[in-house]
Design a protein around this motif. Structure first.
Motif, mmCIF file in Angstrom:
data_model
loop_
_atom_site.group_PDB
_atom_site.id
_atom_site.type_symbol
_atom_site.label_atom_id
_atom_site.label_comp_id
_atom_site.label_asym_id
_atom_site.label_seq_id
_atom_site.Cartn_x
_atom_site.Cartn_y
_atom_site.Cartn_z
ATOM 1 N N ALA A 8 31.894 47.370 56.300
ATOM 2 C CA ALA A 8 31.771 45.922 55.993
ATOM 3 C C ALA A 8 32.068 44.856 56.992
ATOM 4 O O ALA A 8 31.767 43.684 57.092
ATOM 5 N N TRP A 9 32.426 45.322 58.393
ATOM 6 C CA TRP A 9 32.659 44.417 59.454
ATOM 7 C C TRP A 9 31.153 43.787 59.697
ATOM 8 O O TRP A 9 31.191 42.744 60.548
ATOM 9 N N GLN A 11 28.545 43.410 57.698
ATOM 10 C CA GLN A 11 27.890 42.469 56.682
ATOM 11 C C GLN A 11 27.926 41.046 56.910
ATOM 12 O O GLN A 11 29.014 40.464 57.651
ATOM 13 N N ALA A 72 38.766 42.126 56.455
ATOM 14 C CA ALA A 72 37.391 42.318 56.130
ATOM 15 C C ALA A 72 36.895 43.627 55.546
ATOM 16 O O ALA A 72 36.256 44.034 54.837
ATOM 17 N N ASP A 75 38.845 44.132 51.995
ATOM 18 C CA ASP A 75 38.455 43.146 50.988
ATOM 19 C C ASP A 75 37.226 42.137 51.393
ATOM 20 O O ASP A 75 37.190 41.451 52.305
ATOM 21 N N GLN A 76 36.126 42.460 50.702
ATOM 22 C CA GLN A 76 34.688 41.866 51.071
ATOM 23 C C GLN A 76 34.557 40.701 50.204
ATOM 24 O O GLN A 76 33.342 40.171 50.307
ATOM 25 N N TYR A 78 34.681 37.491 50.424
ATOM 26 C CA TYR A 78 34.825 36.454 51.412
ATOM 27 C C TYR A 78 34.903 35.100 50.731
ATOM 28 O O TYR A 78 35.519 33.939 51.232
#
Length: 126
Positions: A8-9, A11, A72, A75-76, A78
Motif C-alpha cells: 500500500a505504500w 499506491q 498507510a 489503513d488505505q 486516505y
C-alpha cells in the motif's frame, strides 16, 4: 504490526489535494528559521548549527516517515485522514495503551512547539 500491507505504500492517491499538501508542508517548515534569532547566544555557530540542524532533521523526519508508512500500511482509506486519524489508527490496530501514548505524545509535542515559539517571540521583543 502484522496487519500492515507494505504494498500500500506505493499506491497513489486518486486525486491529491495540492493546496492542502502545500499548506501542511509549509506548516511543517515553521520554526526552522527561528534558530537565527538566538544565533549570537551559540558558541561556535558555524560548527554547531549544521550539526544541530542535521540531528533535528533526522529527529523530525524519521518519526513522520515511520508513522506515515505504518498508517498507510494498515489503513488505505486516505480520504478519511484528518486531524486525529493517526491516533485512531494506533488505537484500533495497536491497542489502547499505544493509542493513549500516541495521544499524550501529541499533546506534549504541541506544548513543546508552543513553548519554543513563545520563547523565540519573547526574545525578539527584548
Amino acid at each position: 504490526l502484522p496487519k500492515a500491507q507494505p504494498a500500500a505504500w506505493l499506491q497513489s492517491v486518486p486525486q491529491p489535494q495540492l493546496v492542502s499538501w502545500i499548506n501542511v508542508a509549509l506548516w511543517n517548515l515553521q520554526g526552522w528559521d527561528s534558530t537565527s534569532t538566538v544565533g549570537s547566544e551559540v558558541q561556535n555557530p558555524s560548527r554547531t548549527y549544521p550539526r544541530a540542524l542535521a540531528f533535528a532533521n533526522f529527529a523530525v523526519v524519521v518519526p513522520y516517515v515511520v508513522m506515515l508508512l505504518t498508517a498507510a500500511g494498515v489503513d488505505q482509506d486516505y480520504g478519511s485522514y484528518e486531524v486525529g486519524r493517526y491516533y485512531e489508527i494506533a488505537f484500533k490496530y495497536a491497542g489502547p495503551v499505544v493509542g493513549s501514548v500516541f495521544a499524550v505524545s501529541g499533546i506534549v509535542s504541541l506544548m513543546g512547539l508552543f513553548t519554543a515559539d513563545l520563547t523565540t517571540f519573547s526574545y525578539q521583543m527584548c
